[in-house]
Design an enzyme around this catalytic site. Structure first.
Site, PDB file in Angstrom:
ATOM      1  N   LYS A  14       0.858  -1.192  -0.018  1.00  9.98           N
ATOM      2  CA  LYS A  14       0.017   0.000   0.035  1.00  9.98           C
ATOM      3  C   LYS A  14       0.786   1.265   0.037  1.00  9.98           C
ATOM      4  O   LYS A  14       0.589   2.182  -0.719  1.00  9.98           O
ATOM      5  CB  LYS A  14      -0.837  -0.154   1.339  1.00  9.98           C
ATOM      6  CG  LYS A  14      -1.735   1.138   1.730  1.00  9.98           C
ATOM      7  CD  LYS A  14      -2.670   1.760   0.494  1.00  9.98           C
ATOM      8  CE  LYS A  14      -3.076   3.269   0.350  1.00  9.98           C
ATOM      9  NZ  LYS A  14      -3.858   3.280   1.529  1.00  9.98           N
TER      10      LYS A  14
ATOM     11  N   LYS B 245       1.833  12.133   5.229  1.00 13.20           N
ATOM     12  CA  LYS B 245       1.879  11.193   6.215  1.00 13.20           C
ATOM     13  C   LYS B 245       2.403   9.935   5.473  1.00 13.20           C
ATOM     14  O   LYS B 245       3.430   9.167   5.818  1.00 13.20           O
ATOM     15  CB  LYS B 245       0.536  10.988   7.068  1.00 13.20           C
ATOM     16  CG  LYS B 245       0.921   9.845   8.120  1.00 13.20           C
ATOM     17  CD  LYS B 245       0.068   8.604   7.447  1.00 13.20           C
ATOM     18  CE  LYS B 245      -1.280   8.903   7.006  1.00 13.20           C
ATOM     19  NZ  LYS B 245      -2.348   7.696   6.729  1.00 13.20           N
TER      20      LYS B 245
END
Length: 294
Positions: free
Chosen positions: A175, A245
């Site tokens: 991911k 992030k």
């Protein structure tokens, strides 16, 4: 997997609310939910979910617990913090983290949960907010084969593609790299848009023509044509702060591997410029607005 008395779901944000709703409505099972915001709790209650009082309440009443949280700090707090799943968990439970979190943290928390007899899988989700609503996400799973087999039917309620990527943490690896490639592509699109318009080419014609050639991509058709061309970057979608992030996780992984990732570093820099320009909460392709800034 034997049917648990209730399914727990912690985190009803941008993706989590739709993931939870699809699971609840498609499975017909009893769900208990928890979030810090009242709005999504009220909506999920209207859909038939029970609202739990706390993370500890979820741990006490649910055998299968899904997490959908903003990032590593929140995952760590829910699992390992005071009143968390480590403190109140029990043998036989399963925790499935659909958040995007650091690989090392995921593996550490899984090891600590295993000491209590609690199994953990990482199952971060990809694709758009609309895909979460439609139940057509892509989910990358880190889990041993037997646990994956037990969880896959649940994940199929919210995803058209469910891929076992390896053991614990491997879902996060895939991911994070998926997002890294996406961010780098969006940076390239922002450069192409600025250069093309600066040289006198219509922006819609530019991206439409790129989509007919070897520059075509998911990012071009979605982030480019649907956001960058109309200059539409809403809040409540995947914001610049979240993208920053995620790219930081890619750069952390690169440092751990001893591999240079200059493309990811550039994407981080461009998103920092967008954040500093006041676009932290806007949909992250907003970095196109600052393509001409140092």
């Amino acid at each position: 997997m034997s049917e648990p008395a209730a399914i727990g779901f912690i985190g009803l944000g941008v993706m989590g609310e739709s993931i939870c709703r699809n699971m609840l409505l498609k499975s017909g099972r009893r769900f208990r939910v928890f979030d810090l915001a009242e709005g999504p709790l009220a909506r999920m209650r209207a859909d038939g979910a029970e609202v739990a009082a706390s993370v500890a309440d979820i741990a006490a009443t649910c055998d299968l617990i899904f997490l959908s949280l903003p990032g590593g700090p929140q995952v760590e707090a829910v699992v390992a913090g005071p009143g968390g799943l480590l403190e109140h968990g029990r043998a036989g439970q399963v925790v499935v983290d659909t958040s995007t979190a650091p690989v090392g943290l995921t593996r550490d928390l899984a090891a600590r949960l295993a000491e209590k007899g609690v199994e953990m899988a990482d199952a971060p989700v990809a694709r758009t907010r609309q895909a979460a609503i439609d139940g057509t996400l892509s989910i990358m799973v880190g889990a041993e084969p037997d646990l994956f087999a037990r969880l896959e039917p649940w994940l199929r309620h919210v995803a058209s593609d469910v891929t076992r990527c390896g053991g614990i943490g491997c879902g996060q690896v895939v991911k994070i790299l998926n997002n890294m490639v996406l961010f780098e592509t969006v940076v390239a699109l922002s450069e192409a848009l600025a250069l093309g318009e600066g040289a006198g080419v219509d922006r819609e014609l530019l991206f439409d023509t790129l989509s007919k050639g070897s520059a075509d991509s998911f990012a071009l058709r979605n982030h480019g044509m649907k956001a960058m061309i109309p200059d539409n970057f809403p809040t409540g979608a995947f914001p610049t702060a979240y993208a920053l992030k995620d790219v930081s996780y890619a750069l952390d992984l690169a440092r751990e591997m001893g591999i240079a990732a200059p493309g990811a570093a550039l994407a981080e820099t461009r998103m920092q410029v967008a954040r500093d320009a006041g676009f932290a909460e806007e949909y992250f392709p907003v970095l196109a607005r600052v393509a001409d800034r140092a």
